[in-house]
Design a protein around this motif. Structure first.
Motif, PDB file in Angstrom:
ATOM      1  N   TYR A  10      -4.728  -2.699-135.002  1.00  0.00           N
ATOM      2  CA  TYR A  10      -4.123  -3.770-135.785  1.00  0.00           C
ATOM      3  C   TYR A  10      -4.366  -3.448-137.249  1.00  0.00           C
ATOM      4  O   TYR A  10      -5.137  -2.561-137.593  1.00  0.00           O
ATOM      5  N   ALA A  14      -5.567  -8.104-140.373  1.00  0.00           N
ATOM      6  CA  ALA A  14      -5.116  -8.912-139.238  1.00  0.00           C
ATOM      7  C   ALA A  14      -6.137  -9.932-138.755  1.00  0.00           C
ATOM      8  O   ALA A  14      -5.766 -10.906-138.104  1.00  0.00           O
ATOM      9  N   SER A  89      -9.107  -9.023-131.661  1.00  0.00           N
ATOM     10  CA  SER A  89      -7.651  -9.079-131.709  1.00  0.00           C
ATOM     11  C   SER A  89      -7.207 -10.205-132.620  1.00  0.00           C
ATOM     12  O   SER A  89      -7.825 -11.276-132.617  1.00  0.00           O
ATOM     13  N   PRO A  90      -6.146  -9.998-133.365  1.00  0.00           N
ATOM     14  CA  PRO A  90      -5.617 -11.099-134.164  1.00  0.00           C
ATOM     15  C   PRO A  90      -5.100 -12.235-133.281  1.00  0.00           C
ATOM     16  O   PRO A  90      -4.960 -13.364-133.722  1.00  0.00           O
ATOM     17  N   ASP A  91      -4.847 -11.959-132.014  1.00  0.00           N
ATOM     18  CA  ASP A  91      -4.362 -12.970-131.073  1.00  0.00           C
ATOM     19  C   ASP A  91      -5.473 -13.509-130.189  1.00  0.00           C
ATOM     20  O   ASP A  91      -5.215 -14.247-129.244  1.00  0.00           O
ATOM     21  N   GLY A  92      -6.725 -13.106-130.458  1.00  0.00           N
ATOM     22  CA  GLY A  92      -7.847 -13.522-129.620  1.00  0.00           C
ATOM     23  C   GLY A  92      -8.360 -14.896-129.995  1.00  0.00           C
ATOM     24  O   GLY A  92      -7.763 -15.616-130.789  1.00  0.00           O
ATOM     25  N   GLY A  94      -9.757 -18.790-129.199  1.00  0.00           N
ATOM     26  CA  GLY A  94      -9.354 -19.911-128.374  1.00  0.00           C
ATOM     27  C   GLY A  94     -10.526 -20.457-127.593  1.00  0.00           C
ATOM     28  O   GLY A  94     -11.681 -20.164-127.883  1.00  0.00           O
TER      29      GLY A  94
END
Length: 107
Positions: A10, A14, A89-92, A94
């Motif tokens: 990434y 990010a 990860s930039p989407d990790g 939560g």
């Protein structure tokens, strides 16, 4: 083949705002590179030169004793950082999905 710092999966920015771009650049390009350079230097000219780091770390007794500390510290640093880059990860993030609150509290 000598060890190399893997490219980030990434962009440096990010992970902002959690980890800023400057920190990622220093940590990836300089800190991790230093581990790679020192591990490569320690193994240069030995029969283990070119062996995957996972194989070397799995049995440090195969490393010449005078190089073992440098390989353990720097090869281990290289291995850990390579894992580190791919575990973020930039989407990790939560919500945590661990069912056991005692175990979750200690992670």
């Amino acid at each position: 083949m000598a060890f190399e710092v893997p490219p980030l999966p990434y962009d440096y920015a990010a992970l902002e705002p959690h980890i800023d771009e400057a920190t990622m650049k220093v940590h990836h390009d300089k800190h991790h590179q230093a581990y790679v350079d020192k591990a490569n230097a320690a193994l240069e000219g030995t029969p283990l030169d070119g062996t995957p780091i996972e194989e070397i770390l799995a049995d440090l007794s195969q490393v010449p004793e005078d190089k073992r500390g440098a390989v353990r510290n720097n090869g281990g640093g290289h291995f850990n950082h390579s894992l580190f880059w791919t575990s973020m990860s930039p989407d990790g993030g939560g919500e945590q999905h661990d069912e056991d609150p005692k175990r979750s509290a200690h992670v």
